[in-house]
Write an enzyme that holds these catalytic residues in place. Sequence first.
Site, PDB file in Angstrom:
ATOM      1  N   HIS A  20     -14.686   0.344  -6.073  1.00 15.63           N
ATOM      2  CA  HIS A  20     -14.916   0.741  -4.688  1.00 15.63           C
ATOM      3  C   HIS A  20     -14.088  -0.127  -3.745  1.00 15.63           C
ATOM      4  O   HIS A  20     -14.095  -1.347  -3.852  1.00 15.63           O
ATOM      5  CB  HIS A  20     -16.404   0.631  -4.367  1.00 15.63           C
ATOM      6  CG  HIS A  20     -16.755   1.132  -3.018  1.00 15.63           C
ATOM      7  ND1 HIS A  20     -17.797   0.619  -2.304  1.00 15.63           N
ATOM      8  CD2 HIS A  20     -16.206   2.106  -2.236  1.00 15.63           C
ATOM      9  CE1 HIS A  20     -17.887   1.250  -1.149  1.00 15.63           C
ATOM     10  NE2 HIS A  20     -16.924   2.155  -1.087  1.00 15.63           N
ATOM     11  N   ASP A  28       7.454   7.488  -0.686  1.00 11.34           N
ATOM     12  CA  ASP A  28       8.761   8.106  -0.892  1.00 11.34           C
ATOM     13  C   ASP A  28       9.658   7.139  -1.659  1.00 11.34           C
ATOM     14  O   ASP A  28       9.267   6.001  -1.932  1.00 11.34           O
ATOM     15  CB  ASP A  28       9.373   8.525   0.447  1.00 11.34           C
ATOM     16  CG  ASP A  28       9.519   7.385   1.441  1.00 11.34           C
ATOM     17  OD1 ASP A  28       9.894   6.263   1.043  1.00 11.34           O
ATOM     18  OD2 ASP A  28       9.271   7.611   2.642  1.00 11.34           O
ATOM     19  N   HIS A 101       4.787   1.721  11.106  1.00  9.55           N
ATOM     20  CA  HIS A 101       5.230   1.736   9.707  1.00  9.55           C
ATOM     21  C   HIS A 101       5.295   0.312   9.153  1.00  9.55           C
ATOM     22  O   HIS A 101       5.023   0.079   7.975  1.00  9.55           O
ATOM     23  CB  HIS A 101       6.591   2.427   9.602  1.00  9.55           C
ATOM     24  CG  HIS A 101       7.068   2.608   8.199  1.00  9.55           C
ATOM     25  ND1 HIS A 101       6.376   3.330   7.255  1.00  9.55           N
ATOM     26  CD2 HIS A 101       8.189   2.147   7.576  1.00  9.55           C
ATOM     27  CE1 HIS A 101       7.047   3.310   6.105  1.00  9.55           C
ATOM     28  NE2 HIS A 101       8.144   2.603   6.281  1.00  9.55           N
ATOM     29  N   ASN A 125       4.403   8.414   3.053  1.00 12.34           N
ATOM     30  CA  ASN A 125       3.717   7.302   2.400  1.00 12.34           C
ATOM     31  C   ASN A 125       2.245   7.329   2.777  1.00 12.34           C
ATOM     32  O   ASN A 125       1.900   7.645   3.918  1.00 12.34           O
ATOM     33  CB  ASN A 125       4.314   5.970   2.863  1.00 12.34           C
ATOM     34  CG  ASN A 125       5.814   5.908   2.700  1.00 12.34           C
ATOM     35  OD1 ASN A 125       6.325   5.928   1.596  1.00 12.34           O
ATOM     36  ND2 ASN A 125       6.524   5.848   3.819  1.00 12.34           N
TER      37      ASN A 125
END
Length: 134
Positions: A20, A28, A101, A125
Site C-alpha cells: 500500500h 515515455d 514536470h 509519464n
Amino acid sequence: MQKTGILNSEIAKVLADMGHTDQMTIGDCGLPVPSGVKKIDLALRFGQPSFIDVVSEVAKYMKIEKIYVAPEMEKENPKQWKAMHEVFPETEVEWVVLSSHEEFKKLTVNSKAVIRTGETTPFSNVVLQSACIF
C-alpha cells in the site's frame, strides 16, 4: 508458466512485491530514470509499445488509489491527457497534478521501478500509487 496477466516477468515481480502506497512510474522513452531505481525497458522502437497501452495493461492488474502527472501533459499532450482520463476516471482514482514536470521527475526517485515505453509524445509519464487490496 503463467497463462494470464502481465507476461513480462520484471513487471509482474514489481507488482507482486508492491505494498500500500508504493509507487511505480510508466514513462515515455525520454524520461530519465533516477540512479538506484530499477528500469524496466520495454522500448522496442519509436512509438512501440505506446505509453497508453502499457498504462492500460498495468492498470488491469494493479489496485491504484492515486496517479501523479505533470501539468504539461494537459497543455502539451491533450490526446494523452484524454486517453489517461479514459483509463482513470476521476471518480475511481485520485488525480494529483503536480506543479511542474521537474517536480514529477523528482517524485520518480520513490518508485519501485520505472517502466520505459517506446512513446515519443511529450509528457507521457505517470506515477501510479498502489492502494490496499483488502
